[in-house]
Design a protein around this motif. Structure first.
Motif, PDB file in Angstrom:
ATOM      1  N   LEU A 822      50.527 -17.154  13.740  1.00  0.00           N
ATOM      2  CA  LEU A 822      49.221 -17.047  14.388  1.00  0.00           C
ATOM      3  C   LEU A 822      48.714 -15.612  14.350  1.00  0.00           C
ATOM      4  N   ARG A 823      49.588 -14.680  14.722  1.00  0.00           N
ATOM      5  CA  ARG A 823      49.176 -13.277  14.731  1.00  0.00           C
ATOM      6  C   ARG A 823      48.862 -12.778  13.317  1.00  0.00           C
ATOM      7  N   ARG A 824      49.569 -13.287  12.340  1.00  0.00           N
ATOM      8  CA  ARG A 824      49.278 -12.892  10.966  1.00  0.00           C
ATOM      9  C   ARG A 824      47.894 -13.373  10.546  1.00  0.00           C
ATOM     10  N   SER A 825      47.551 -14.608  10.929  1.00  0.00           N
ATOM     11  CA  SER A 825      46.228 -15.121  10.570  1.00  0.00           C
ATOM     12  C   SER A 825      45.125 -14.309  11.237  1.00  0.00           C
ATOM     13  N   LEU A 826      45.336 -13.879  12.496  1.00  0.00           N
ATOM     14  CA  LEU A 826      44.332 -13.059  13.183  1.00  0.00           C
ATOM     15  C   LEU A 826      44.221 -11.682  12.537  1.00  0.00           C
ATOM     16  N   ALA A 827      45.379 -11.122  12.143  1.00  0.00           N
ATOM     17  CA  ALA A 827      45.335  -9.821  11.474  1.00  0.00           C
ATOM     18  C   ALA A 827      44.622  -9.919  10.131  1.00  0.00           C
ATOM     19  N   LEU A 828      44.840 -11.004   9.413  1.00  0.00           N
ATOM     20  CA  LEU A 828      44.153 -11.202   8.141  1.00  0.00           C
ATOM     21  C   LEU A 828      42.645 -11.371   8.347  1.00  0.00           C
ATOM     22  N   ALA A 829      42.249 -12.034   9.439  1.00  0.00           N
ATOM     23  CA  ALA A 829      40.816 -12.172   9.728  1.00  0.00           C
ATOM     24  C   ALA A 829      40.193 -10.805   9.973  1.00  0.00           C
ATOM     25  N   SER A 830      40.872  -9.959  10.751  1.00  0.00           N
ATOM     26  CA  SER A 830      40.358  -8.600  10.975  1.00  0.00           C
ATOM     27  C   SER A 830      40.347  -7.799   9.678  1.00  0.00           C
ATOM     28  N   LEU A 831      41.380  -8.016   8.843  1.00  0.00           N
ATOM     29  CA  LEU A 831      41.422  -7.332   7.551  1.00  0.00           C
ATOM     30  C   LEU A 831      40.247  -7.751   6.685  1.00  0.00           C
ATOM     31  N   ALA A 832      39.899  -9.038   6.693  1.00  0.00           N
ATOM     32  CA  ALA A 832      38.753  -9.500   5.904  1.00  0.00           C
ATOM     33  C   ALA A 832      37.461  -8.863   6.378  1.00  0.00           C
ATOM     34  N   ARG A 833      37.289  -8.751   7.692  1.00  0.00           N
ATOM     35  CA  ARG A 833      36.069  -8.134   8.220  1.00  0.00           C
ATOM     36  C   ARG A 833      36.013  -6.654   7.851  1.00  0.00           C
ATOM     37  N   ALA A 834      37.157  -5.958   7.970  1.00  0.00           N
ATOM     38  CA  ALA A 834      37.180  -4.528   7.635  1.00  0.00           C
ATOM     39  C   ALA A 834      36.943  -4.312   6.142  1.00  0.00           C
ATOM     40  N   ALA A 835      37.564  -5.147   5.305  1.00  0.00           N
ATOM     41  CA  ALA A 835      37.380  -5.000   3.859  1.00  0.00           C
ATOM     42  C   ALA A 835      35.940  -5.277   3.459  1.00  0.00           C
ATOM     43  N   GLU A 836      35.304  -6.255   4.084  1.00  0.00           N
ATOM     44  CA  GLU A 836      33.892  -6.515   3.795  1.00  0.00           C
ATOM     45  C   GLU A 836      33.031  -5.322   4.181  1.00  0.00           C
ATOM     46  N   ALA A 837      33.336  -4.736   5.343  1.00  0.00           N
ATOM     47  CA  ALA A 837      32.553  -3.569   5.769  1.00  0.00           C
ATOM     48  C   ALA A 837      32.780  -2.374   4.853  1.00  0.00           C
ATOM     49  N   ALA A 838      33.973  -2.309   4.232  1.00  0.00           N
ATOM     50  CA  ALA A 838      34.293  -1.206   3.320  1.00  0.00           C
ATOM     51  C   ALA A 838      33.972  -1.550   1.879  1.00  0.00           C
ATOM     52  N   ASP A 839      33.294  -2.662   1.656  1.00  0.00           N
ATOM     53  CA  ASP A 839      32.895  -3.109   0.311  1.00  0.00           C
ATOM     54  C   ASP A 839      34.086  -3.371  -0.603  1.00  0.00           C
ATOM     55  N   GLN A 840      35.199  -3.787  -0.007  1.00  0.00           N
ATOM     56  CA  GLN A 840      36.367  -4.181  -0.799  1.00  0.00           C
ATOM     57  C   GLN A 840      36.370  -5.703  -0.875  1.00  0.00           C
ATOM     58  N   THR A 841      35.506  -6.242  -1.698  1.00  0.00           N
ATOM     59  CA  THR A 841      35.262  -7.683  -1.700  1.00  0.00           C
ATOM     60  C   THR A 841      36.479  -8.487  -2.120  1.00  0.00           C
ATOM     61  N   GLY A 842      37.259  -7.989  -3.079  1.00  0.00           N
ATOM     62  CA  GLY A 842      38.438  -8.729  -3.513  1.00  0.00           C
ATOM     63  C   GLY A 842      39.451  -8.872  -2.398  1.00  0.00           C
ATOM     64  N   VAL A 843      39.731  -7.769  -1.726  1.00  0.00           N
ATOM     65  CA  VAL A 843      40.672  -7.804  -0.596  1.00  0.00           C
ATOM     66  C   VAL A 843      40.137  -8.703   0.504  1.00  0.00           C
ATOM     67  N   ALA A 844      38.839  -8.612   0.759  1.00  0.00           N
ATOM     68  CA  ALA A 844      38.230  -9.421   1.812  1.00  0.00           C
ATOM     69  C   ALA A 844      38.328 -10.908   1.499  1.00  0.00           C
ATOM     70  N   ALA A 845      38.061 -11.288   0.271  1.00  0.00           N
ATOM     71  CA  ALA A 845      38.096 -12.709  -0.092  1.00  0.00           C
ATOM     72  C   ALA A 845      39.505 -13.266   0.026  1.00  0.00           C
ATOM     73  N   ARG A 846      40.481 -12.502  -0.472  1.00  0.00           N
ATOM     74  CA  ARG A 846      41.863 -12.988  -0.387  1.00  0.00           C
ATOM     75  C   ARG A 846      42.319 -13.098   1.065  1.00  0.00           C
ATOM     76  N   ALA A 847      41.977 -12.101   1.864  1.00  0.00           N
ATOM     77  CA  ALA A 847      42.384 -12.129   3.274  1.00  0.00           C
ATOM     78  C   ALA A 847      41.691 -13.271   4.016  1.00  0.00           C
ATOM     79  N   ARG A 848      40.407 -13.476   3.752  1.00  0.00           N
ATOM     80  CA  ARG A 848      39.678 -14.559   4.414  1.00  0.00           C
ATOM     81  C   ARG A 848      40.291 -15.913   4.065  1.00  0.00           C
ATOM     82  N   ARG A 849      40.535 -16.144   2.780  1.00  0.00           N
ATOM     83  CA  ARG A 849      41.076 -17.429   2.353  1.00  0.00           C
ATOM     84  C   ARG A 849      42.453 -17.696   2.998  1.00  0.00           C
ATOM     85  N   ARG A 850      43.313 -16.682   2.974  1.00  0.00           N
ATOM     86  CA  ARG A 850      44.650 -16.877   3.539  1.00  0.00           C
ATOM     87  C   ARG A 850      44.604 -17.019   5.058  1.00  0.00           C
TER      88      ARG A 850
END
Length: 941
Positions: A822-850
């Motif tokens: 559960l905590r990993r999924s929440l951390a990945l959600a925050s990672l997706a939001r941060a990567a999107e804000a930093a224009d790291q679309t590849g990292v964001a997409a992978r983190a969001r999907r997982r």
């Protein structure tokens, strides 16, 4: 009642006889008591009132009278209106009987054949204009009557004769010379010459109609006892509904019923009668060896008598065994009621002795002990108490309620006098132990408080074990101070050289009470672990509690060493040795959970659950369920965690443990809050408030657990201030020193999240740095993940998205290492939001999907809601995930009714959410809310 179809068949048989003018056979058969005699008399009265009829009945006392049933039919029944006169017919039957010599004197069958032919002609004359001849109870018929019936079947009477034969098939001395009706008789509509009517017991509905004034429970009980047999139903007394007819002991049959049934055994030889009465005493399926002991006859005679009784259908062989049982329970009741009470008492004592010597099942032995204890003289008290106690110990695992009933009966039999004080004390201790295991903690505690002072100090350590049991009951009831004080006092008073006897359990209780009271005792007696006399399970239990205390205080190296030693012992023990130590498995599982060994924790806790469920031990079940619920929660199995915590709450209420109930409510609340359903926020807060209301002392483990569950639920429900206050109150100070050291990074992360929700990024950074410091001391990957996640969220809130990305990536990897899905999924959600804000679309997409994949596996909606939040200013952080979702829906122009229909909540609930959103966003109307959301949210609506 229930015989309309059979009556119709009698009418059809009568019509066939009159129509064809020839003889026809109709058998009426069935078990004793099914109402065959009454049926044929009712059939004669209803169906054949226009033609002559005659009824003959056999009697067991007149088996030596030739042609008795025929003589009875033509001399006592209704004589034919035409043909032979009754008197001349009777004289002819008497003359025919005289012409038949006894069997040894017969020179040939010719003379007997002529006699049968004469009788056949006489019957033919009587049936010239139609006759219904009913021969009842043919199982008691004499040989001459049976022979004549066979002759009539071989040479039918050329007259309209309906021959009705009524008998019990199982009691025929010789089988009837005919079989079931030939189905070929019915081909092409041809009339049959042979009809067989089998009378079966009544249905339960018919029994209810038969007893209209009896309530449904008693009708059901009577049906279960008699099987719907009308004769046996009539034999039962009609009493109040409080009478339970299924209890054959104490229920008396009517004198008329006993007299009617007595005909079956009144003429038995002395040995057979004694064996029959012995069988009535034994009750359950019995062998001839038991019959011989109870009836006091030689074994060979008992075997012969058993088979003779079986041929008479008084008893029947139980299929697949070499035992016998009475034909029907009511028949057994009648035989027992017809037996002398004094003989019954002595026979019951002999039966108990025989069953003990033969190793009979505990229930059989205990039944006779109960009977003997009900007698007023008290001659067999000691023997019965021994039998009941031994039987209770044998069945305590499978049926503890039965064992408790037997021990209570034994305790009542041992009157509180000066004589049997020691015996009464031992029985009370056994009763206290089993009642405690069954979950009746209050009764167990009362018994132990009464008897423990009576135990002297002994080298065997029985007093120490009794005191340890008392301390455990106090601990389960939440009386931690009392449990620790009792154990310490007894441990200090143990005689020299007997420390290992009961000492392990006393030390274990001291440690467990210390952990639960919030003051873990690390310095438990080390010397006990080296003593050779303690059992492996007792040593493992002490090691498990010491490891849990060390983990609580942060001494992880010591905790791992103690844990490994205890787990090694437990894993080497068979289930029968571990079954009596459920607390050991609970302590092992919790320690392994806090050391992030979730697989080992689940293995030990699942083993404990399997054992206590099989043994019906509610005292250990609740704690194991709580531990397993925590393992499921940490692994992200939210629905499983909720189900286990709910079951634990049910068990806690059943055993009367308020503190365990507080744990269950808190665990359910935390898992429910993180599930994030539409109504989960309010439910989680309500559950956590209930838990906190039960456990008000924040110094105890359950009090802190309830407070932290309420803090988590409050934060996820949008109340960060309450969350922060609860965490600091439970922790005791800003360093949270009162909280478990191995979990402090998690609680500092919670304070960080509360500070971010309140818009205080500076305080959030302080809490994140404290989490980092505590995680460095603990050295557990999962706790380090909490610290990294907290710091990453602080950086993301400050707009430093590119700097936050590596921290959140590290947190996700650490949570994976710690098994926290559960905590990993929440951390990945925050990672997706941060990567999107930093224009790291590849990292964001992978983190969001997982993140979404893991969220689906966990059963949480929090991840999807969090992914929908923009990385925005302070006022956005103040909104909960659910509030931001509703704000976005409202910004599309949807009404409160439409939003409620989409989210499956009421419009009033939507309005309550919007009111809070207006306050946090600083807007006053829905149009202003639309503009505010449009300014912050650039996602595709």
């Amino acid at each position: 009642m229930g015989r309309q179809e059979q009556l119709a068949r009698i009418r059809r048989a009568q019509a066939t006889v009159l129509g064809r003018g020839r003889q026809m056979l109709c058998e009426v058969v069935g078990e004793p008591g099914t109402g065959k005699t009454r049926f044929v008399h009712e059939a004669v009265r209803r169906c054949v009132p226009t033609i002559p009829w005659a009824v003959g009945t056999c009697s067991p006392d007149e088996r030596g009278v030739p042609f008795h049933v025929f003589r009875h039919a033509f001399t006592a029944g209704q004589a034919p209106p035409r043909g032979l006169r009754a008197r001349s017919t009777g004289e002819t039957w008497a003359q025919s009987a005289a012409e038949v010599p006894p069997a040894p004197a017969r020179a040939s069958d010719a003379r007997r054949f002529r006699t049968y032919q004469l009788a056949r002609r006489l019957i033919g004359l009587a049936a010239r204009d139609g006759l219904v001849l009913v021969l009842d109870d043919l199982h008691w018929a004499d040989a001459s009557s049976t022979g004549l019936i066979a002759h009539l079947l071989r040479y039918p009477v050329p007259a309209p004769l309906l021959l009705v034969l009524v008998y019990r098939p199982r009691q025929m001395a010789t089988p009837m010379p005919f079989g079931p009706p030939d189905h070929r008789d019915h081909v092409d509509g041809a009339a049959t010459t042979h009809e067989r009517i089998e009378l079966h017991p009544l249905s339960r509905a018919e029994v209810a109609l038969l007893h209209p004034r009896v309530g449904p429970p008693e009708v059901r009980a009577r049906y279960d006892l008699t099987g719907g047999n009308p004769g046996y139903l009539a034999a039962l007394p009609i009493e109040s509904a409080d009478t339970d007819p299924t209890r054959t002991v104490g229920v008396r049959l009517s004198d008329a019923a006993v007299a009617a049934l007595r005909r079956e055994w009144s003429g038995l030889p002395a040995v057979d009668l004694a064996c029959l009465r012995a069988g009535a005493i034994v009750d359950a399926p019995f062998g001839t060896d038991v019959l011989a002991e109870v009836a006091q006859v030689p074994a060979s005679l008992a075997v012969e008598a058993g088979w003779r009784l079986a041929r008479l259908d008084l008893i029947r062989r139980v299929p697949g065994t070499g035992r016998f049982a009475f034909r029907h329970p009511v028949l057994r009741m009648a035989v027992a009621q017809d037996t002398d009470p004094a003989w019954q008492s002595e026979a019951c004592a002999r039966a108990l002795t025989a069953l003990v010597e033969l190793g009979a099942p505990p229930a059989d032995r205990a039944r006779y002990a109960e009977r003997l204890l009900a007698l007023p003289n008290g001659r067999w008290v000691d023997r019965c108490v021994n039998v009941l106690c031994r039987a209770a110990q044998e069945v305590r695992r499978e049926t503890p309620d039965v064992a408790i009933r037997w021990l209570r009966l034994a305790l009542r039999a041992l009157r509180p006098t000066a004589g049997p004080t020691q015996r009464r004390r031992d029985v009370s201790l056994a009763l206290a132990q089993i009642t405690g295991e069954a979950g009746n903690l209050a009764e167990s505690r009362a018994l132990l408080q009464e008897i423990v002072p009576l135990f002297p100090a002994d080298q065997e350590g029985r007093r120490a074990q009794a005191v340890a049991l008392w301390a455990r009951v106090e601990r389960l009831l939440g009386n931690y101070a009392e449990a620790a004080a009792i154990s310490r006092r007894e441990l200090a008073a143990l005689p020299a050289g007997t420390a290992f006897v009961g000492g392990y359990r006393l030390a274990t209780e001291i440690g467990a009470a210390g952990i639960l009271s919030g003051r873990p005792t690390v310095g438990l007696p080390d010397g006990l672990s080296g003593e050779p006399g303690g059992s492996g399970a007792d040593r493992a239990g002490l090691l498990a509690v010491r490891s849990l205390a060390a983990a609580h205080d942060g001494a992880l190296d010591d905790a791992r060493g103690l844990l490994d030693d205890g787990a090694r012992i437990v894993d080497s023990l068979p289930d029968r040795d571990v079954r009596d130590h459920p607390d050991c498995l609970t302590a092992l599982g919790l320690t392994e959970l806090y050391l992030e060994r979730q697989a080992d924790a689940a293995r030990h806790l699942d083993r404990g659950l399997t054992l206590v469920r099989a043994a019906h031990r509610d005292d250990g079940l609740c704690q194991l369920l709580l531990g397993r619920s925590q393992v499921a929660y940490h692994c992200g199995e939210l629905n499983t965690a909720i189900a286990l915590a709910t079951e634990a709450g049910i068990v806690a209420r059943r055993i009367g443990s308020h503190h365990l109930l507080s744990f269950a409510l808190a665990f359910e609340a935390e898992a429910t809050a993180w599930r994030g359903g539409l109504r989960d926020d309010d439910r989680a807060v309500a559950l956590a408030r209930s838990a906190a209301g039960i456990a008000t002392d924040l110094a105890t483990w359950c009090g802190r657990t309830a407070a932290m569950a309420l803090a988590s639920a409050a934060l996820l429900a949008g109340d960060p201030a309450t969350c922060a206050d609860l965490v600091r109150s439970a922790g005791g100070n800003s360093r949270l020193s009162r909280l478990q050291s191995t979990l402090r990074p998690r609680w500092f992360e919670l304070l960080c999240a509360a500070a971010l929700a309140a818009g205080d990024t500076d305080d959030a950074e302080r809490q994140a740095r404290l989490a980092m410091a505590e995680a460095d001391q603990v050295g557990l990957p999962g706790q380090r993940g909490f610290a990294e996640s907290a710091y990453g969220e602080v950086l993301l809130a400050r707009g430093e998205a590119s700097v936050a990305v590596p921290h959140l990536e590290t947190a996700a990897d650490l949570f994976r290492s710690g098994g926290m899905v559960l905590r990993r999924s929440l951390a990945l959600a925050s990672l997706a939001r941060a990567a999107e804000a930093a224009d790291q679309t590849g990292v964001a997409a992978r983190a969001r999907r997982r993140a979404l994949e893991l969220a689906g596996w966990c059963g949480t909606e929090r991840v999807a809601l969090r992914l929908a939040r923009p990385v925005g200013p302070r006022e956005v952080a103040a909104l909960t995930d659910r509030e931001w979702h509703i704000a976005r829906l409202a910004a599309t122009g949807a009404t409160s009714r439409l939003i409620g229909r989409q989210l499956n909540i009421s419009p009033r609930t939507v309005e309550a959410h919007l009111t809070r959103i207006y306050r946090k966003a600083g807007v006053a109307s829905r149009s202003a809310l639309v503009a505010w959301v449009a300014r912050l949210d650039d996602t595709d609506r």
